[in-house]
Design an enzyme around this catalytic site. Structure first.
Site, PDB file in Angstrom:
ATOM      1  N   LYS A 210       0.921  -1.172   0.231  1.00  0.00           N
ATOM      2  CA  LYS A 210      -0.045   0.063   0.146  1.00  0.00           C
ATOM      3  C   LYS A 210       0.812   1.403   0.033  1.00  0.00           C
ATOM      4  O   LYS A 210       0.596   2.239  -0.669  1.00  0.00           O
ATOM      5  CB  LYS A 210      -0.765  -0.151   1.185  1.00  0.00           C
ATOM      6  CG  LYS A 210      -1.754   1.198   1.382  1.00  0.00           C
ATOM      7  CD  LYS A 210      -2.684   0.957   2.644  1.00  0.00           C
ATOM      8  CE  LYS A 210      -3.017   2.439   3.136  1.00  0.00           C
ATOM      9  NZ  LYS A 210      -3.698   2.424   4.444  1.00  0.00           N
ATOM     10  N   CYS A 281     -20.641   7.667   4.560  1.00  0.00           N
ATOM     11  CA  CYS A 281     -20.724   6.437   4.483  1.00  0.00           C
ATOM     12  C   CYS A 281     -19.814   5.694   5.631  1.00  0.00           C
ATOM     13  O   CYS A 281     -18.675   5.014   5.660  1.00  0.00           O
ATOM     14  CB  CYS A 281     -20.165   5.691   3.322  1.00  0.00           C
ATOM     15  SG  CYS A 281     -20.779   3.954   2.939  1.00  0.00           S
ATOM     16  N   CYS A 288     -27.019   7.320   5.633  1.00  0.00           N
ATOM     17  CA  CYS A 288     -27.840   6.906   4.121  1.00  0.00           C
ATOM     18  C   CYS A 288     -28.958   8.107   3.908  1.00  0.00           C
ATOM     19  O   CYS A 288     -29.252   8.557   2.717  1.00  0.00           O
ATOM     20  CB  CYS A 288     -28.427   5.689   4.464  1.00  0.00           C
ATOM     21  SG  CYS A 288     -27.131   4.547   4.421  1.00  0.00           S
ATOM     22  N   CYS A 291     -27.095  10.605   1.834  1.00  0.00           N
ATOM     23  CA  CYS A 291     -26.375   9.923   0.705  1.00  0.00           C
ATOM     24  C   CYS A 291     -26.993  10.041  -0.741  1.00  0.00           C
ATOM     25  O   CYS A 291     -28.141   9.891  -0.753  1.00  0.00           O
ATOM     26  CB  CYS A 291     -25.887   8.851   1.183  1.00  0.00           C
ATOM     27  SG  CYS A 291     -24.960   7.990  -0.357  1.00  0.00           S
ATOM     28  N   CYS A 297     -28.051   2.428  -3.780  1.00  0.00           N
ATOM     29  CA  CYS A 297     -27.219   1.594  -3.041  1.00  0.00           C
ATOM     30  C   CYS A 297     -27.769   0.451  -2.484  1.00  0.00           C
ATOM     31  O   CYS A 297     -28.811   0.570  -1.713  1.00  0.00           O
ATOM     32  CB  CYS A 297     -26.840   2.352  -1.865  1.00  0.00           C
ATOM     33  SG  CYS A 297     -25.564   1.439  -0.636  1.00  0.00           S
TER      34      CYS A 297
HETATM   35  S1  SF4 Z   1     -26.505   4.851   0.843  1.00  0.00           S
HETATM   36 FE1  SF4 Z   1     -24.959   3.107   0.818  1.00  0.00          FE
HETATM   37  S2  SF4 Z   1     -23.420   4.365  -0.051  1.00  0.00           S
HETATM   38 FE2  SF4 Z   1     -24.555   6.109   0.766  1.00  0.00          FE
HETATM   39  S3  SF4 Z   1     -24.139   6.176   3.015  1.00  0.00           S
HETATM   40 FE3  SF4 Z   1     -25.554   4.468   2.975  1.00  0.00          FE
HETATM   41  S4  SF4 Z   1     -24.407   2.443   2.786  1.00  0.00           S
HETATM   42 FE4  SF4 Z   1     -23.127   4.405   2.184  1.00  0.00          FE
END
Ligand code: SF4
Length: 303
Positions: A210, A281, A288, A291, A297
């Site tokens: 890495k 996330c 979520c 998001c 997702c």
């Molecule tokens: S919707 Fe999916 S990508 Fe977005 S925060 Fe939730 S788990 Fe993470």
């Protein structure tokens, strides 16, 4: 071009100011940068068409990293909706205000010192960053830089002083030993610079794959792989089903992503996803509701 350790250039990409090949007589400047997944249910992913723009990207990679040098690889599989996921994450990360944007190891070097010293500082910060929070790495680098962070200075610093300077980075005692050994090798074999291949970097004490890939990207401006798949990238890739199968480790995730992710995105993906993982996330109780990928997702429900 299949000799192990031989770098290949498949496309051309601007490496940034001052970056040039070793031995060209020009100093190369570092580039500025920019619930268990396995427990989650999976949906099958179907191949989708990709519309890729021609980009000006230089990607050098090494046969020793598993590449056969066959040029641009067309993946047989890619995740559903990944381009929209990525576009949404770019939007959510547009402020560039996550901890990784300010304190990541690749931001800790002194841009006012000669390029060779900058590259050494990049490598040192990566060595310190293993198993260590960004803030702690940044503090240690600040103390080291205040004394003059060069190969010669480190070799002249006794172990207990070096330990006090880098404490409390993770495994600081071992890192004192590795930093000293690596610095001695750099002085003897590389004129105080760092090597410019993943294989040579990984041969240095305390330098893993890495770190080697990140050093290639940050110090030499060469994308040699997806530089750093950490726990954030590993978690998010599995939540978004960016791996064909559930992966069990960051290293497995790196290999799975490199199977399909276009190479011109390899240098971007780490910082993008790490910051996304730090802000939205999250490992536990991801946000979520805020998001942009919630509707797309597979892991959004039930988290
Ligand atoms: S919707 Fe999916 S990508 Fe977005 S925060 Fe939730 S788990 Fe993470």
């Amino acid at each position: 071009m299949s000799t192990a350790g031989t770098r290949m250039v498949t496309r051309s990409w601007s490496r940034g100011p001052g970056v040039g090949p070793r031995g060209s007589g020009k100093e190369a400047a570092p580039l500025p940068r920019g619930k268990s997944a396995s427990a989650e249910g999976r949906k099958s992913n179907h191949p989708v068409k990709r519309h890729r723009k021609t980009q000006s990207l230089k990607v050098a990679y090494e046969a020793s990293d598993g590449e056969k040098g066959e040029g641009i690889k067309v993946p047989s599989w890619e995740p559903q909706d990944w381009q929209q996921h990525l576009a949404n994450i770019r939007t959510m990360r547009s402020e560039k205000d996550a901890p990784v944007d300010q304190l990541g190891a690749e931001h800790c070097y002194d841009r006012s010192v000669p390029p060779k010293v900058q590259r050494y500082q990049v490598l040192l910060s990566l060595m310190l960053s293993s198993q260590t929070k960004d803030q702690v790495t940044a503090g240690a680098m600040q103390r080291l830089r205040a004394r003059g962070l060069t190969v010669d200075n480190i070799l002249q610093t006794d172990d207990s002083t070096l330990g006090a300077l880098i404490y409390p980075v993770g495994f600081w005692r071992s890192k004192v030993k590795y930093i000293k050994q690596t610095s001695a090798i750099l002085q003897q074999n590389y004129g105080g610079d760092i090597p410019a291949s993943v294989a040579e970097l990984m041969a240095l004490p305390g330098v893993g794959p890495k770190m080697a890939h990140l050093a290639m990207a940050v110090a030499w401006g060469t994308v040699s792989g997806i530089a750093a798949v950490d726990t954030h990238v590993h978690r998010i890739a599995n939540r978004l089903r960016w791996t064909k199968k559930v992966t069990k480790s960051p290293e497995e995730t790196r290999a799975a992503l490199e199977d399909w992710l276009p190479r011109d995105l390899w240098s971007e993906i780490n910082g993008l996803l790490v910051g996304f993982g730090q802000q939205i996330c999250l490992p536990v109780r991801p946000r979520c509701q805020t998001c942009l990928n919630q509707a797309l997702c597979p892991a959004a429900e039930g988290l």
